[in-house]
Write an enzyme that holds these catalytic residues in place. Structure first.
Site, PDB file in Angstrom:
ATOM      1  N   HIS A 112      15.592  30.827  18.391  1.00  0.00           N
ATOM      2  CA  HIS A 112      16.779  31.249  19.142  1.00  0.00           C
ATOM      3  C   HIS A 112      16.517  32.397  20.096  1.00  0.00           C
ATOM      4  CE1 HIS A 112      16.828  34.451  16.143  1.00  0.00           C
ATOM      5  NE2 HIS A 112      17.589  35.125  16.977  1.00  0.00           N
TER       6      HIS A 112
HETATM    7  C1  UD1 Z   1      21.599  37.910  18.721  1.00  0.00           C
HETATM    8  C2  UD1 Z   1      20.660  39.120  18.779  1.00  0.00           C
HETATM    9  C3  UD1 Z   1      19.336  38.776  18.133  1.00  0.00           C
HETATM   10  C4  UD1 Z   1      19.553  38.252  16.719  1.00  0.00           C
HETATM   11  C5  UD1 Z   1      20.544  37.094  16.753  1.00  0.00           C
HETATM   12  C6  UD1 Z   1      20.841  36.636  15.348  1.00  0.00           C
HETATM   13  C7  UD1 Z   1      21.014  40.559  20.731  1.00  0.00           C
HETATM   14  C8  UD1 Z   1      20.420  41.028  22.009  1.00  0.00           C
HETATM   15  N1  UD1 Z   1      20.388  39.531  20.157  1.00  0.00           N
HETATM   16  O1  UD1 Z   1      20.987  36.886  19.494  1.00  0.00           O
HETATM   17  O2  UD1 Z   1      18.537  39.928  18.063  1.00  0.00           O
HETATM   18  O3  UD1 Z   1      18.314  37.799  16.207  1.00  0.00           O
HETATM   19  O4  UD1 Z   1      21.758  37.513  17.380  1.00  0.00           O
HETATM   20  O5  UD1 Z   1      21.356  35.339  15.317  1.00  0.00           O
HETATM   21  O6  UD1 Z   1      21.992  41.103  20.282  1.00  0.00           O
HETATM   22  N2  UD1 Z   1      26.917  31.904  20.961  1.00  0.00           N
HETATM   23  C9  UD1 Z   1      27.845  30.946  20.621  1.00  0.00           C
HETATM   24  N3  UD1 Z   1      28.486  31.090  19.416  1.00  0.00           N
HETATM   25  C10 UD1 Z   1      28.231  32.122  18.577  1.00  0.00           C
HETATM   26  C11 UD1 Z   1      27.259  33.074  18.936  1.00  0.00           C
HETATM   27  C12 UD1 Z   1      26.606  32.941  20.139  1.00  0.00           C
HETATM   28  O7  UD1 Z   1      28.098  30.012  21.356  1.00  0.00           O
HETATM   29  O8  UD1 Z   1      28.861  32.192  17.513  1.00  0.00           O
HETATM   30  C13 UD1 Z   1      26.267  31.807  22.266  1.00  0.00           C
HETATM   31  C14 UD1 Z   1      26.682  33.001  23.123  1.00  0.00           C
HETATM   32  O9  UD1 Z   1      27.865  32.748  23.795  1.00  0.00           O
HETATM   33  C15 UD1 Z   1      25.498  33.147  24.042  1.00  0.00           C
HETATM   34  C16 UD1 Z   1      24.325  32.685  23.178  1.00  0.00           C
HETATM   35  O10 UD1 Z   1      24.868  31.909  22.118  1.00  0.00           O
HETATM   36  O11 UD1 Z   1      25.604  32.291  25.144  1.00  0.00           O
HETATM   37  C17 UD1 Z   1      23.541  33.841  22.653  1.00  0.00           C
HETATM   38  O12 UD1 Z   1      24.347  34.668  21.826  1.00  0.00           O
HETATM   39  P1  UD1 Z   1      24.138  36.268  21.742  1.00  0.00           P
HETATM   40  O13 UD1 Z   1      25.073  36.816  20.759  1.00  0.00           O
HETATM   41  O14 UD1 Z   1      24.105  36.840  23.116  1.00  0.00           O
HETATM   42  O15 UD1 Z   1      22.664  36.470  21.230  1.00  0.00           O
HETATM   43  P2  UD1 Z   1      21.856  35.694  20.093  1.00  0.00           P
HETATM   44  O16 UD1 Z   1      20.915  34.765  20.769  1.00  0.00           O
HETATM   45  O17 UD1 Z   1      22.736  35.109  19.040  1.00  0.00           O
END
Ligand code: UD1
Length: 365
Positions: free
Chosen positions: A205
């Site tokens: 991820h």
């Molecule tokens: C975040 C953390 C990472 C951690 C991970 C755990 C940061 C910079 N990164 O990464 O260190 O390892 O969480 O899982 O904080 N999204 C959804 N639904 C959700 C959550 C996320 O659709 O419930 C989508 C978001 O809208 C975004 C993407 O996934 O487009 C990434 O989500 P984001 O929370 O920015 O970072 P993670 O990749 O989850």
């Protein structure tokens, strides 16, 4: 009574907070009054509320609206909203975990209101400043009143950055969580009995793997080439779904891999125990595999958990340079060395005791 606001927002933080909250509520209820603030960073049911239900976390006192987007946009908006929540709760101390944007926003919002911060899982460094997580953890360590280090290496790192005075070596709270929520008191020897030599658990991820087309292509190609020698189960993070779609490999992945929705913590542990091997870029999973005695391949250039590599339970692999299938074959049935550099699984109680030692009300006076 010490009033604490615990700030969580992302999946691994729910797990760590659950272990600490459990300790606060069972053994420190006369000394600690803790409330949760959910930053909204993770919001899908299977990325958020599922963890609250499964791990018995109390309902957050405040749940903020979600601001997904660029790092500045999301961290900045969280900062604004957390500030409002902290003004409302007026805690003596804020607790943050790990290295996500929620961690940084929470710590910054708190110190700007003169609320001291305790950082759980402090002192980890990858040395890679392109990682958002590396910046988040460096800044959070710098502004925290208490830095709880999970390993000797992390503690030494903090000392080398002149943060020794604020730092305490307490062990890894994830170890508490694995013991507490799986009921597995005997770790490191439980896996292979019922595991299949062909079953591999995969999670990818991280931004450094998903955001570069060429890097993601190499990873996906390496994984697909492991079939049919191995059966790969891939609980898919929303970021990976859109990234695979972007490079036109989502359909191929769906055909060849067992793609499932994101797993709960207990489901992950169950899946790990049935697997011969895990391939991941997650920090948490590297250690869960280590605790359960499952070999791990980390698809990254560096790790914050070098101890797992030194003990022979983990190795870094760049799929552009290493044949994942051959590496996996060489690892099936192998074992690393004994020893656990991450404490005894009583990190939560050490943290709670340490917090109770100080008078937080006048900390910034
Ligand atoms: C975040 C953390 C990472 C951690 C991970 C755990 C940061 C910079 N990164 O990464 O260190 O390892 O969480 O899982 O904080 N999204 C959804 N639904 C959700 C959550 C996320 O659709 O419930 C989508 C978001 O809208 C975004 C993407 O996934 O487009 C990434 O989500 P984001 O929370 O920015 O970072 P993670 O990749 O989850």
């Amino acid at each position: 009574m010490i009033r604490i606001a615990t700030i969580v927002g992302a999946r691994p933080q729910f797990i760590k907070a659950a272990a600490l909250t459990h300790e606060f509520r069972s053994n420190f209820k006369d000394h600690i009054d803790e409330r949760l603030v959910h930053t909204g960073q993770h919001y899908d049911k299977r990325m958020s509320s599922l963890f609250f239900e499964e791990l018995g976390l109390p309902e957050p006192e405040v749940t903020l609206p979600t601001f997904s987007g660029d790092h500045g946009f999301s961290t900045g908006n969280m900062l604004v909203e957390i500030e409002k929540a902290l003004k409302h709760l007026a805690p003596d101390l804020a607790i943050v975990f790990g290295d996500t944007n929620s961690t940084l926003a929470g710590a910054l919002a708190a110190v700007k209101l003169s609320i001291p911060v305790a950082h759980v899982e402090a002192g980890l460094r990858s040395g890679n400043r392109y990682m958002p997580e590396e910046l988040n953890r460096m800044i959070t360590d710098r502004i925290s009143a208490l830095n709880f280090a999970p390993s000797d290496g992390a503690f030494k790192q903090l000392s080398s950055e002149a943060l020794g005075e604020s730092s305490r070596l307490v062990g890894d709270i994830m170890y508490d969580a694995v013991k507490l929520f799986t009921g597995l008191s005997k770790l490191r020897s439980v896996s292979t009995a019922d595991s299949s030599p062909r079953k591999v658990l995969v999670t990818i991820h991280r931004q450094e793997n998903t955001d570069s087309d060429s890097r993601l292509y190499e990873i996906a190609h390496g994984l697909l080439a492991m079939v049919p020698d191995f059966e790969l189960t891939l609980p898919i993070h929303p970021r990976l779904t859109s990234a695979l779609d972007r490079i036109g490999m989502l359909d191929a992945a769906k055909q060849k891999l067992n793609i499932v929705e994101p797993l709960s913590f207990i489901e992950t542990i169950g899946e790990l125990r049935e697997s011969a091997l895990v391939i991941t870029d997650s920090g948490g999973l590297q250690k869960e595999a280590f605790y359960l005695g499952v070999q791990c391949i980390t698809v990254r250039e560096e790790t914050e958990w070098p101890e797992t590599i030194h003990l022979g339970w983990n190795r870094l692999a760049n799929p552009a340079e290493v044949n994942l299938c051959e590496l996996a074959q060489s690892l099936v049935g192998s074992k690393g060395r004994a020893g656990n550099p991450f404490g005894n699984g009583n990190t939560s109680s050490k943290i709670a005791e340490e917090i109770c030692k100080s008078d937080w009300a006048g900390y910034f006076d």
